[in-house]
Structures are given as C-alpha cells and as structure tokens.
Design an enzyme around this catalytic site. Structure first.
Site, PDB file in Angstrom:
ATOM      1  CD  GLU A 943      -2.901   1.075   2.376  1.00  0.00           C
ATOM      2  OE1 GLU A 943      -3.127  -0.018   2.914  1.00  0.00           O
ATOM      3  OE2 GLU A 943      -3.451   2.138   2.735  1.00  0.00           O
ATOM      4  NE  ARG A1021      -9.616   0.359   9.872  1.00  0.00           N
ATOM      5  CZ  ARG A1021     -10.877   0.214   9.452  1.00  0.00           C
ATOM      6  NH1 ARG A1021     -11.646  -0.707  10.003  1.00  0.00           N
ATOM      7  NH2 ARG A1021     -11.378   0.979   8.504  1.00  0.00           N
ATOM      8  CD  GLU A1409      -8.833  -4.216   6.065  1.00  0.00           C
ATOM      9  OE1 GLU A1409      -7.772  -3.814   6.567  1.00  0.00           O
ATOM     10  OE2 GLU A1409      -9.774  -3.456   5.790  1.00  0.00           O
TER      11      GLU A1409
END
Ligand SMILES: Cc1cc2nc3c(=O)[nH]c(=O)nc-3n(C[C@H](O)[C@H](O)[C@H](O)COP(=O)(O)OP(=O)(O)OC[C@H]3O[C@@H](n4cnc5c(N)ncnc54)[C@H](O)[C@@H]3O)c2cc1C
Ligand code: FES
Ligand code: FES
Length: 1473
Positions: A943, A1021, A1409
């Site tokens: 990423e 997160r 995920e």
C-alpha cells in the site's frame, strides 16, 4: 539448433512416436497436440519400476549393472550396537560388478597429465528438453539456475517466490530415463535451486507445457480454476505442477492424503488451501459418499459440491447450471486415461511424452563452465569423481544443491569447481545386506523413502525399527520437491546442527563408508563423524560413499523425534534419535545398550553420554525416569543466549522426548505381550504420533441473483490465465531494450551516523553501471504517505537495519547484487530503541500521535464500588510478515529522455507510486504514469512501502535515461518493507460478579518503526476496535505510536483492528477465569445491542452480531463440543483439546474521510463489449471480477462482454489505495455510476428502436453520436470523525462474523492441530459468494498464521543471539506461514442468510479484512486446551499466552514436572514486540 516436438499418437492401440520440427512453436510455450491411449482411469500410484530387494536409483548411466542382493541373518545379532558401531574395519572394495576400476594412475601421473587424460572423457554438449522442445544448453551457464534459464527463454509461468526452495512457486516436473529399469521417472522439483546443468538429459515440463487457453487447459488447470483455487495466482503454477508430477508419477489414483502430502512444499497466502485441495480431490481415489450423500445443501436445496464449494450435482445428475456442468464435463474428460509402460506414467488425453532421443541417449560426462571461472563437472564414473577430487581437493560435490544453493545465494559462498555426483552409479546403491541397508550417498531422500517402505514390508518386524524411524522422520523432512532431489550424503556432509537424520544415524549405530582418491575405503561410526559446527571427519581427498544402517534386534527399539515451528516442511527446533536394546535378565528387563542423541541443541548432534552410561545395565521401569531427567539436564546444557534462543523450551523438549521414548518402548513391549504392567490408558496420549486424516470443507450460502451477473459464484476472471501461467505479473513483463537491474545498498546498523561510503570495489564489479545516493536525487529526498519523515536514501543517519542508503544498477540482477554488496559503509553507532517497552521507557514516540477516546467516566466507575472485581493485565501482540507471494517489483523507464516517466509496479497504490516518483524526480505528477495489471498478493504490504523502491529505482532510471527494473529478493523484501504492527496493551477492567463489564481503561502502544508511514491511522483503527462487540459503559482508550529503530511497520489486513480485538478477547478471557465461567458466556452477556452508542459516538445500526453468534452456536453445536472435549481431556493426560468461539465487528470505510472516494472509467465499444477501468487494484481478492459483475448486470449483458485490463493513473486519477476492504463497495458504485450515465444517454435510442442485442443498441447509439464513455465517481456518504471531540461516524457500516474452533495440543511438545473450524459471516447479499467465501477462508488461515505460527524474531534485548536490529526470520525457511496441512480438518463457512445491507451497492458487504480476526479462535482454543493441561497439575489461574502460540508457548504454558526444571509456572517466552 533443431527444435523438435514429440507427440505420442494413438493408433488402434499402438503407440507411435512422431517427431515434428516446428521452430514456430518453439517459443516459450510450444503446444503440440498430445495423444495417448485412453484405457485406464486417471490417475494412478507411482510406477515402481525397481527390483524388489536391490535398488540402484536413477539417474544412472546405461551401462551400470545391477547389484547383489544379500539377505541373510545378521551374524552380529548378539553383539551390542555399540560394539558393532565402534569396530572400525576395512570394508571390501566394491565388487567388480559394481565399482569401476581403480584410477590406477592416481598418484603416479602429474596433475597436468591427469587432467589431460581426464579431459578426453568429458563432453560439453548439454541438451535438455523443455516442454517437448529440444534445447542445446550453451557452455558458460554453470552459474545459472534452471529457473533463471526458464524465465530467460520466456517461460515465465514458473515464478520466483523465494529462491530458497521454501515456497514451491518455481515447481516444475523433471523426467529422466532409467536405463536399468527402462522406465522414465517423473518428479516435482524446485527450479530455483536446481543448477541449470543438473537437468541435462532430462525433460522439463513447466506449466506452459501442459495446457493453455488456446489449445486447451489440462484437467488439473481447469479444475483448479473452476474450484476457485487461484486468487492472486502467483502460487498457482507451482501447485499445478506439483499435482501434475504426482499424477504423472502414479500408476493408480493417488489417495487424498498423498495429494495433501505432495502439496506441503507449496505455499499459498491467499486461498487458505481448501479450494486447492478440493480442486485436486477429483483426481484421487474417490470416496463417492463424500460427493453424493454427505454434501451439505444450500438454500435452494441443491447440494454444495465438496470439490468446488458451489451448488452442484456431482453424483446427482439433476439440476446443473452452466458453470457447474462445465466442471463436471472436465472431470469426465480426464477420466479415461492410459498408462504407458515405457514412459512410466499415466496420460490424460493430451500429454507431452518423454522424448525418445533422451531415452536412447548415452549419458556422458560433462564439463562446462560458468561466470567468474566456475567449472562444472558431471562425472558418470566414480573414478572420475576421485580423479577430479585429486586434482581439485577444494572442489564442492553437489547432489540436490539444496544446501550449496543456499550457501551461494544467501551466504556469499563461492565455489570455483563444482562436481555434480548425481550420475555416479556407486553413489546410488540401495542394497539390503547382512549388516543392514547400504545407502549410497547420492540417493535422494524420496528414493530412500520408497526403498524403506519396501524393506519394512519384507523384513522381520524386529529388524526394522531403525528403518521405520528413518522413514517416519523423512515424512517431516522438507517438502516433496526438496526430498526428490536432496541426497542422504548432502544432508550428512552439510553437518547442520539441525539435520533431521544425523541424530538418527548416530542413535541407530549407523556407519559411514568413506572413500579417498586412492580408492581406499574406511568406515567410521556416525557418532564419530561430526566434529564441530558444519565440520565433519572428511579430508579434502575423501568423499562419503555410503551409509550402512544396521538391522535392529529383537527388543531393540528406535524412535525419532522432531519438533519444529510448523509440522510440515520446516527445520527442527530440536530433534532426536533414541535407541534402546533391552534383555530379560532374571525376570527383569535390563538395558543392554542405549543411545540418545539430540539435534538442535549444540553445534553438532549431541549424545547424552552421562545418561547413556547411567542407563546401561539399569532396569527399564518408571524408577529410572527421575534420575534420567536430571542427567539429561546435565548432558544437554543450553547457554542463556544460545543461538536459536528458546532455551527453556528446547531444554524441556529434550526431556519430553525421552519421556515419550520411554512410554513408546513400554507400549511396544505391552502390545508384544512382554510388559506385565500395562501402559495407563491416559499415557497412551503421549506416544500417539500425529497423522492427518483427510480434511473436509463445507461452504453454505444462498444465491441472490441480481441481473445477468451479480450474485453468481463465477470464477475469478483471470483464473484461466493464472492456472496456465499466462497471467503476467510485473516481473514477467518483457523489459525494454537496454534495461538495467537494480539492487539496494542497505544499512546494516539499527541506528548510526554514516561516516563514509566507499564504492571503489563496487565500481570495478562486473556489469556495474551506476550507484545513486541521496546526493543524486533530482527532486526531494524526503517522502512519506502521511508526513514526509523518511528519506528515499539515508543521507546522514540510518535509523534501522535495511534502510536504503543507495541503489546500484548493473547489467543483470546478480551483478547488481554483487556490486551492491561491495559498497562499503563506515558507521558511528548510536543507541537504538528495539522494542515497544524500550520506547515507552525512553518516551520515544512519533510526534503528535497521542490519541484518546472516552465514553462515560472510567475513574469514577472504578472508585464508585460498582465493580465487584477489577483486574489488570498486559497483552503483547506479535507482528506479522505479509508474505505476499510476489515480491516487491517495479519496472521504470523514461519516455522522451526523461520528459515523462512510466512504470509498471506491483502495488496496491499506483497513485502513490506516481506521487513518490514525481516528488523524488521533481516532475509534475501529470508526467508520471504508473500501471498495475495484477499483483501477486499485497495484504497491505504494497500500500505504501512499495513506493519507496519505485522512487529509488526512478532516480537511477532518470539519471541514466535507461529503464531500470528492481525486484526484491525475498530476504531483502522481508527485512526492509515493514510488517503488521506489534502492539502492547495494558488494561484495567471493572465488572460485576455476574460478568457484566462496567469499565475499561486501556493503553495501547504500537511499534511504528523508524517512520510514521500509516502507523497513526493503524493506531486509530485499533482504538475504534478496542471494544470488539462488547457493551462497555465506561471506557477510556489511549493510543500512542512508538518510534523504534526497525523498518517502518505498515498496513496489514485489518489495519490495527485485529490487534485491538485480540487484546479485548484477552481481557474477556481474564474476566471469565476470575469468575470461573466459560468465556463464551461472558461474551454473550456483554454483546452490544441495536442502537448502542459506541465509544466514539457512532450509533450501532443493523447489527447482526447476535444472529451470527446464535447461528454459529447451533452450527458448531457448542454444548456438545464442550462435553466431548471434557470427555477427551479426562481420558488423555498428554494431549488436550480446547474450543473457543470468537465474535467480530469490523468497521468499513477508511477512517480518513477524504479517502472514501472512488473513480472509474467505463467505455462501451460498438461490438457491445465494455472496457472498465477503475482505481482499484486486482491483487487476488476478485475485485475486478466483482466490479465486472456489477457492470454486466447494469448493462444487462453477459459477464464475458465486460473486460478490465489494468489499473492506470492516466485513466483514473488520484485513486485511493486498494485497501480497507471497501474497494468492491466504492469502485463497484463508481462503475455503476458510469454505467448509469451511459445507460441514461442510450435510453432515448433504446426506447425508439427494437434492438435485439446490446451491440445493436450500441451501434445505433454510435450512429446517433452518443458518448459511450463515462467517468463514474462515488463518495461514501455520512462518514467522518473529529479527533478533537473524539466523536463522529468513522464507519459507514460494520461487517459481522463469528468463528468456532476446536484444536488438539500435544502438551509435551507444544505441537497442535486444528480439528474443526466453523465460521458464520454476515456479508449481506454477496455479489459473488464464491469469491467472498475464498476471502473468508484465506483471511481466516492468514489469521491462524498470525496467532499460532508466524513469529518475527528481531535482534533485540530478548534475542541477543541475533545482531541488534536484524531480522532473523527473513525467509520461508525460518518464517512459517500456514501450509496446506495446517488447515482445519473440518472447515465450514456459512454466510448468514436473508440479510442485506441497504447502504451498499447490491446490498453486499465488504469482506477482505473482517474474517482475519476470526483466526484468533484458534489461539483461544489452544489456550482452552492449555487450561486443561494446567489443571492436571493443579493450576487454575489466569495466565498470559502471547501470540503466536507457537509450540514454544504452548509447551511452556503446559506446566508440568519437566517444564518446572527449567522455568517457573509464570514463565512467558520471549517475543519481539
Ligand atoms: C527448503 C529446504 C528445506 C529443508 N528441510 C530440511 C529438513 O527438514 N531437515 C533437514 O535435515 N534438512 C533440511 N534441509 C537441508 C537440506 O535439504 C538437506 O541437508 C539435504 O539433504 C542436502 O542434500 P543435497 O543433496 O541437496 O545437498 P547439496 O547441497 O548438494 O550438498 C550439501 C553438502 O554435502 C556435500 N556432499 C554431498 N555429497 C557428498 C559426498 N558424497 N561426499 C562428500 N560431500 C558431499 C556437498 O559438497 C555440500 O557441502 C532443507 C533445505 C531446504 C532448501
Ligand atoms: S522460488 Fe523456488 S521454492 Fe520459492
Ligand atoms: S493465490 Fe496462492 S498466493 Fe495468491
């Protein structure tokens, strides 16, 4: 050069060979039509062409003669093993029938004369057949591997995943002809370790050679594609070829166990293996019941095929839809096959045969050369070997090259003379004699396995105890590909301290025959052969000739032991060989002779000599155990910082193994009726060896079809390309002329000031073109995805090992690497921070990363007295390597002399590559283009971290105005690209006696590494997910990102969520232990309900956690499962079972609002086909397939009319990285938007005419000048979070799931296996349930790896035997991701039925995920089993079990009298966090 293709033709039962000269087909994938007789059903067991008792293994020259078989009682029967092994004698010379004449001139000729004489025998004509095409191998390529050669000639289906034999991506099938048996042998091998010339005279078949889309797929390829067995596809050709080799080498259909075994050397990071096994299951001996009677049903009442996971009717011919019937058609296709006696293999309708030329060809001695003056010999006579050894005492003998290949590639070893001894008959003997089995040193491990199987069937049971032990040990030795080539002698002479066989050779009393250049043989006992670390009793003028494995006597017992991180294809942590010979003396069983040898505990295999002395003459009963344990402790002493670490565990294992051996012997005596005290039933559990039954996978879902394609379980649109090897990845892209290859100059210090960089040696290195450092950067050297806090090239100070200091470019990859290694950097070392704990202590945090979320008032609650109990604890969560199968790779080239820069990259974020490159070169982004067709897995690792390598390569490319390609070697990739963040969580929880949670105070720290990268959003997160699914009225979560001197950690599937949820499940478990209640009860009691306000202010809507949980509870029959586990545990002292249920709630959306946007470009062509381009990257997750389904349904056209070619920054600008599971949602919506725009424009035309087809309508629109191209755009509504107030709606919705797991552990070794996993997930109305199930299974198995297998070991305070800041686990050899045999025996996945998600396109839900965390059910099931083990010793309290729960952690937590000798009951094994 003549190119020919051989075809086997069937003509009324006659087999004819025809040779076709067809240079056009020569290219990389010649595709002749193959025919053969079709008489027998496919497939078949290995053709066994060898004589019963005497085996000379192939390959071998045609004139070699067979050997004598001597089968008579052992005259030494009454002599002790020890006596026999120590009697060094002069063995007779090999009989004239088997050994070549002595090299009589040896010693009398001068060296030069000898060389001249020998030279006349040597040939440099080397040929090989590749996919039926004859190829002459030029001289000068001795440095090349087969893989390099194959890829150089354009056969790029064979992939480079690791280069060290550990992943199987490079698997090919080799075939060679055995002149003695007149049969061809076929076997799978790793092309990455095979020296090119080692396959001279063989036929190599690659994935291109068995089928392609143009001429038809091979049934193996077709089945794999149809069964959804290929996601990213990078591993796929390797699996296809392993299966192909198994089928070609089997006369009878292989069993399912054989299929699973044969795949142990192939890794897949995407699928979770279940669909691969199911795809291949159809080739096995079928258990029709599995296919007919026991198929579970889906909502339509149609059975789900255990093979494909789709509704189907195999075994029940009614009601088959198109896609399923095609699979059935394939299975029918390959049923009729034939077995060819000469070729020794079974054919499907079309197969390449073994080339007749090779069958007739005389095997010749070869002498060839390689780069840097390498000389490569392949003698075919023993005398040639001796001659060469006499001339070149330092020459390296090679067989399978599985050790030498690693030494040269990874340890910088250089050997100028290589002697391949694979074709020397005397080194291939396998003979049964009076004194035992004589095993030639070049015999491969697979050949030895086959031979031992025969021996065991033929000899008396008391004689074969050693043979059985060696055979059992070989089962766990490497994977099939390695065993097929690796030799017995190679293993012995490497003298690795962790060799699996050397302790056994020693314990069994084996002797080694050693031959010198004068043809003298001496014999030495194995126990005297190993002199020091990788040092053996061999002089430069000697070679190992053979091993003599003696027969055992009545009452002589031999047993092998091995404990590794992963059961299959892993090197041992500790192994052992043990032998005892007991005799009855006056009614007692007295130890007459004993041998106990351990591997993995010292530089050499270690005999427990004090123990052996003590035991000799003692009575074999329980009374000897205590003293034996004490003496073993003295014999096997591991220093605190012994290499390999895990000192307490390894020491415990040595005793555990002996205990098991003791019980094993008792058991053997028991079943033979000689042991009067029977073995207590509960103790049997200590000796049962693990054997894996065939697994079963079940998938349950309902089909909700929407339009032509949405809702259908269609296969991945690239799957046909992937299974045939035709799918191109970045490294497969043909390079432009003049391309240079890059290698990185990396920091070797964790924290240091660069004093000087000396490139003088590098500059004179062959092929060197340039070295680029920070000073050469045309634009900005500072970069980063969030803040620019890292340098592309370190300029002054390095802050981790593996940081890029410079980039070298050269004409080849190997030359670039060699030159980069020669860049010498002088450093002044600075103090380094090497763990979260050290960072917290030193206050070493990334700036501005302290965050806090609060709901209610935690402090007040704690002091209010409302909490009946308050617990505190600490959870350490280990990191995880992405281990995408395709390493990082970029090809970058300048256009118009650098006016533009273009690149092809393996990345999840082409736009980031564009940005980084523009920034480092000082170019506008509009002049930089990045394209990505597909990537071989990313999981977050591509990423952001991929961009810095592209940026570094672009500097060289731009400065030199030449294309530059950079591909990271696996070890470099692992040590430089960062991993899943390790976390430290400190919790304080208040709750009532009823189990209701009242307050949570949680401090989270993650290990950010040396730059911020995405560590802050990862932490955010984590904070959002720290409640998992639980109602916590008062909660305070704080988080902070630690700065450490490790490579920057980064995104990884789940992005911090799993770490925080793991911490939550830990404190829930802690509560349950305090309350002496089942954790599942506590979980249920505290589930969040509809309308609950989460600790960050978001309202919980449409929660399905309760439904998911309830359905799972019924599905897994939790109550019965608990009862059955308790029953098992009561009856088994040394094996325990455990169960667990874990829920999850995963927030969908990027937590940074701006990232929740997506663009797409849809172009409709006049033939009615549609080209879609969107900002997302296909990395195996099936994104393009799902998006294409959306487009097809929107236009109401077949899926086949929609095509997605690639992702490109010049088609869709400013795309968000493909991450956060939301890509199908957002790109699907963007594409829908574009489609709807076009449909709206077409509507007036459509309403005016009666167009029979879509293409007619499109044509009509075109004639009316309608714009048939549209840009679609989507933003996720209603999301956003304000960190100042700590409130907002970070997630658009949640995906829910729950998993049940049952495991079984071996409390004495820490070994475990997963018996059952049952998963229920709510995915709304799935766009493609087959792809979604694939994501669930793959995610779960990746999660299993994280919690139970994969341990990163860094050089830190806990691992002082590793250099500070260095990663020890930087390859598949030391870092173990789950293999095919780690998957659950029963693996059921169900999608919650009757649910939808009104917020998202076609009511689906994100899946990438969320299932990952469910893998933690394995950790908690293991912990449950450990509780049962501890209870046996009276320990009922809470204990910590960090992840991964490796054998070390499991064993040390199962405290007993053995572990207590080395550690306290509170001992917590070391972990790098
Ligand atoms: C992926 C992988 C997995 C592995 N797994 C295991 C495992 O589970 N257990 C284990 O124990 N090992 C394992 N190994 C190590 C290795 O495969 C074995 O040691 C293997 O048996 C070596 O055999 P080879 O023929 O490939 O050796 P080579 O690399 O060809 O040779 C190894 C050494 O032996 C010497 N040698 C070979 N023959 C002779 C001879 N006749 N006389 C004198 N010297 C000789 C060579 O000169 C060289 O120094 C693994 C290796 C890999 C790459
Ligand atoms: S690339 Fe050969 S085994 Fe991994
Ligand atoms: S499909 Fe196996 S690694 Fe991706």
């Amino acid at each position: 050069m003549i190119f020919s293709i051989f075809i086997l033709h069937r003509n009324r039962g006659m087999v004819k060979f025809r040779m076709i000269a067809d240079p056009c087909r020569l290219s990389s994938s010649p595709s002749p039509t193959w025919h053969t007789r079709t008489r027998h059903p496919y497939p078949h067991a290995r053709s066994d062409a060898h004589a019963c008792h005497v085996l000379r293994t192939s390959p071998r020259p045609e004139n070699s003669r067979s050997l004598l078989h001597l089968h008579s009682p052992d005259p030494n029967l009454h002599q002790t093993q020890q006596e026999r092994s120590s009697s060094i004698r002069s063995l007779p010379q090999p009989s004239s029938s088997r050994s070549p004449p002595r090299p009589s001139a040896m010693g009398s000729l001068t060296k030069a004369e000898e060389e001249t004489a020998a030279a006349e025998e040597w040939s440099d004509e080397a040929i090989v057949y590749v996919n039926g095409v004859r190829r002459v191998l030029p001289d000068g390529l001795a440095h090349l591997t087969l893989l390099q050669y194959l890829r150089d000639i354009g056969l790029r289906g064979t992939k480079l995943g690791c280069g060290e034999g550990g992943c199987g991506a490079c698997t090919v099938m080799a075939s060679c002809y055995d002149q003695t048996t007149k049969k061809t042998q076929h076997f799978a091998m790793n092309a990455c370790l095979a020296p090119l010339y080692s396959v001279e005279g063989m036929h190599i078949i690659t994935v291109e050679g068995i089928g392609n889309r143009q001429q038809g797929l091979h049934p193996i390829q077709e089945c794999l594609a149809m069964a959804h067995g290929s996601q990213c596809g990078f591993c796929t050709p390797g699996f296809v070829m392993s299966m192909y080799a198994l089928l070609r080498s089997s006369k009878q259909p292989p069993t399912e166990e054989q299929i699973e075994d044969s795949l142990a050397g192939n890794l897949c990071r995407c699928t979770g293996y279940r669909p691969i096994i199911d795809a291949f299951r159809v080739f096995s001996k079928r258990d029709d019941l599995l296919y007919i009677n026991s198929s579970p049903e889906n909502a339509d009442g149609r059975p789900i095929c255990p093979s494909t996971g789709k509704p189907c009717s195999c075994g029940n011919e009614k009601d088959i839809d198109a896609s399923e019937s095609s699979l059935l058609a394939h299975t029918k296709n390959y049923s009729p096959c034939s077995y060819n006696e000469i070729d020794g293999s079974v054919y499907s309708e079309k197969e390449l045969i073994f080339p007749p030329e090779l069958q007739l060809r005389k095997v010749r001695s070869l002498k060839l050369n390689g780069f840097n003056g390498i000389k490569w010999y392949r003698p075919v006579k023993l005398k040639q070997v001796l001659h060469l050894k006499a001339c070149h005492p330092n020459a390296k003998l090679i067989n399978g090259n599985s050790e030498v290949g690693i030494e040269t590639k990874f340890k910088n070893a250089q050997y100028s003379v290589l002697i391949s001894v694979t074709h020397v008959p005397e080194l291939h003997n396998l003979i049964m004699k009076e004194d035992g089995i004589h095993i030639g040193s070049s015999v491969s491990l697979a050949q030895l396995q086959n031979f031992l199987r025969k021996v065991i069937l033929e000899r008396d049971s008391h004689e074969i105890s050693s043979c059985e032990a060696v055979l059992r040990q070989l089962k766990w030795f490497a994977g099939t590909q390695i065993r097929n080539v690796a030799s017995v002698g190679g293993n012995i002479c490497t003298a690795s301290p962790i060799s699996d066989l050397n302790p056994l050779w020693m314990a069994t009393g084996a002797t080694f025959e050693i031959l010198d250049v004068n043809n003298n043989i001496r014999t030495t006992p194995a126990k005297d052969f190993f002199l020091g670390y990788r040092k053996v009793d061999l002089k430069p003028d000697e070679i190992l000739l053979s091993v003599i494995l003696p027969w055992t006597r009545p009452f002589e017992f031999v047993k092998e032991f091995k404990q590794a991180h992963r059961r299959e294809d892993d090197i041992a942590l500790v192994n052992a060989g043990m032998r005892v010979y007991i005799r009855k003396v006056e009614g007692d069983w007295i130890i007459s002779d004993v041998s106990i040898v351990y591997g993995g505990v010292a530089a050499v295999p270690l005999s427990a000599s004090k123990t052996e002395t003590f035991l000799t003459g003692k009575k074999w009963d329980y009374g000897l155990l205590d003293k034996t344990f004490d003496l073993l402790k003295e014999d096997i002493l591991l220093a605190e910082n012994a290499p390999g670490g895990m000192v307490e565990f390894r020491s415990s294992l040595t005793l555990s193994f002996f205990f098991k051996f003791f019980l094993h012997v008792n058991h053997e005596m028991n079943i033979k009726g000689f042991w009067k005290d029977g073995l207590p039933a509960a103790n049997l559990s200590a000796i049962e060896s693990y054997s894996r039954p065939v697994g079963v996978g079940t998938q349950c879902y309902e089909l909700v079809r929407q339009g032509t394609a949405v809702g259908q379980p269609v296969v991945h649109t690239s799957s046909m390309l992937q299974v045939t090897g035709e799918a191109e990845y970045t490294d497969d892209t043909p390079t432009p002329p003049n391309t240079l290859h890059a290698a990185l100059v990396l920091s070797t210090k964790a924290h240091a000031r660069i004093l000087c960089i000396d490139a003088s040696l590098a500059k004179s290195s062959p092929g060197f073109v340039g070295l680029f450092l920070s000073k050469d950067v045309p634009g900005s050297n500072h970069t980063g995805p969030v803040v620019h806090d890292e340098e592309v090239f370190a300029s002054d100070v390095v802050t981790c090992v593996g940081q890029i200091v410079g980039i070298v470019v050269a004409d080849t990859h190997d030359n670039a690497k060699a030159a980069a290694n020669k860049v010498n950097i002088e450093y002044a070392e600075l103090p380094a921070i090497l763990s979260i704990e050290e960072a917290v202590k030193a206050g070493s945090f990334h700036p501005n990363t302290k965050k806090c979320l609060v709901k209610g008032n935690v402090e007040e609650c704690f002091v209010s007295g409302a909490c009946d109990r308050i617990i505190e604890g600490e959870v350490r969560v280990g990191g995880q390597e992405h281990f995408y199968m395709e390493p990082q790779c970029t090809l970058v080239w300048p256009v118009d002399s650098g006016n533009e820069i273009h690149m092809i990259s393996s990345t999840q974020a082409p736009q980031k590559h564009q940005k980084y490159v523009a920034n480092v070169l000082g170019l506008p982004q509009s002049r930089v283009v990045c394209k990505t067709k597909r990537i071989g897995g990313g999981f977050g690792g591509k990423e952001t971290r991929s961009a810095i390598f592209a940026a570094a390569a672009s500097v060289a490319s731009y400065c030199l105005r030449r294309p530059v390609k950079i591909v990271l070697d696996r070890d470099v990739d692992m040590m430089t690209t960062g991993q899943r963040h390790s976390f430290l969580g400190k919790y304080k929880v208040g709750f009532t006696n009823d189990g209701k949670i009242l307050a949570l105070d949680l401090d989270l720290y993650n290990n950010g590494g040396n730059s911020l990268d995405l560590s802050l959003p990862v932490m955010e997160r984590a904070m959002f997910h720290s409640d998992n699914v639980y109602d916590i009225p008062n909660i305070k979560v704080s988080g902070q990102v630690c700065f450490t001197n490790f490579p920057s950690n980064t995104a990884f599937r789940g992005f911090g969520g799993p770490q925080a949820m793991l911490i939550a499940e830990n404190w829930i478990q802690h509560m349950a232990t305090e309350l002496k209640r089942c954790p599942e009860e506590i979980k249920e009691l505290n589930f969040q309900s509809e309308g609950y306000v989460l600790h960050y202010g978001q309202l919980l809507q449409n929660s399905t956690i309760r439904s998911v949980w309830d359905e799972l509870k019924v599905s897994c029959n939790f109550i019965e499962a608990r009862k059955s586990v308790i029953g098992f545990n009561n009856n088994n002292r040394w094996r325990k079972r455990g169960i667990s249920m874990v829920p999850t709630k995963f927030g969908i959306s990027f937590t940074s609002k701006f990232m929740n946007q997506a663009g797409a470009l849809v172009q409709v062509y006049t033939d009615g086909t549609v080209l879609v381009t969107h900002g997302g990257v296909e990395m195996g997750q099936g994104l393009h397939t799902k998006v294409a389904q959306v487009a097809a349904s929107s236009f109401n056209i077949p899926l086949s009319s929609v095509f997605i070619s690639e992702t490109s920054t010049d088609k869709v600008p400013n795309a968000t990285p493909t991450a956060a599971s939301a890509s199908s949602d957002i790109y699907g919506a963007a594409v829908l938007d574009a489609c709807q725009q076009i449909m709206a424009r077409m509507e007036p035309i459509a309403s005016r005419g009666n167009h029979k087809t879509f293409s007619e309508l499109v044509q009509a629109c075109y004639m009316e000048r309608i714009d048939l191209s549209a840009h679609g755009f989507y933003i996720t509504p209603d999301v956003g979070f304000d960190w100042v107030s700590g409130k907002g709606t970070p997630f658009y919705y949640f995906t829910y799931g729950a998993a049940f797991a049952e495991v079984e552990i071996d409390t004495l070794t820490g070994d475990f296996h997963t018996r059952t996993v049952d998963i229920v997930m709510d995915l709304g109305s799935s766009i493609n349930p087959a792809i979604d199930i694939g994501q669930i299974e793959g995610g779960f198995i990746q999660g299993l790896g994280w919690v139970a297998l994969e341990e990163l070991k860094w050089g830190d305070d806990n691992h002082k035997w590793i250099r500070p800041g260095h990663l020890f686990t930087c390859g598949p050899g030391s870092y173990k991701i789950p293999s095919v045999n780690d998957i659950p025996l029963n693996f059921k996945v169900s999608l919650l039925k009757g649910v939808s998600n009104p917020k998202v396109i076609h009511s689906s839900k994100a899946v990438g995920e969320p299932p990952f965390f469910l893998g933690s059910a394995i950790l908690f099931a293991i912990k449950d089993a450990i509780y049962a083990a501890r209870a046996e010793e009276g320990h009922f309290d809470w204990f910590s079990l960090d992840n991964p729960a490796t054998p070390e952690r499991i064993r040390m937590a199962c405290v007993d009298s053995i572990t207590k000798k080395f550690a306290t009951i509170y001992y917590r094994p070391k972990l790098s966090v």
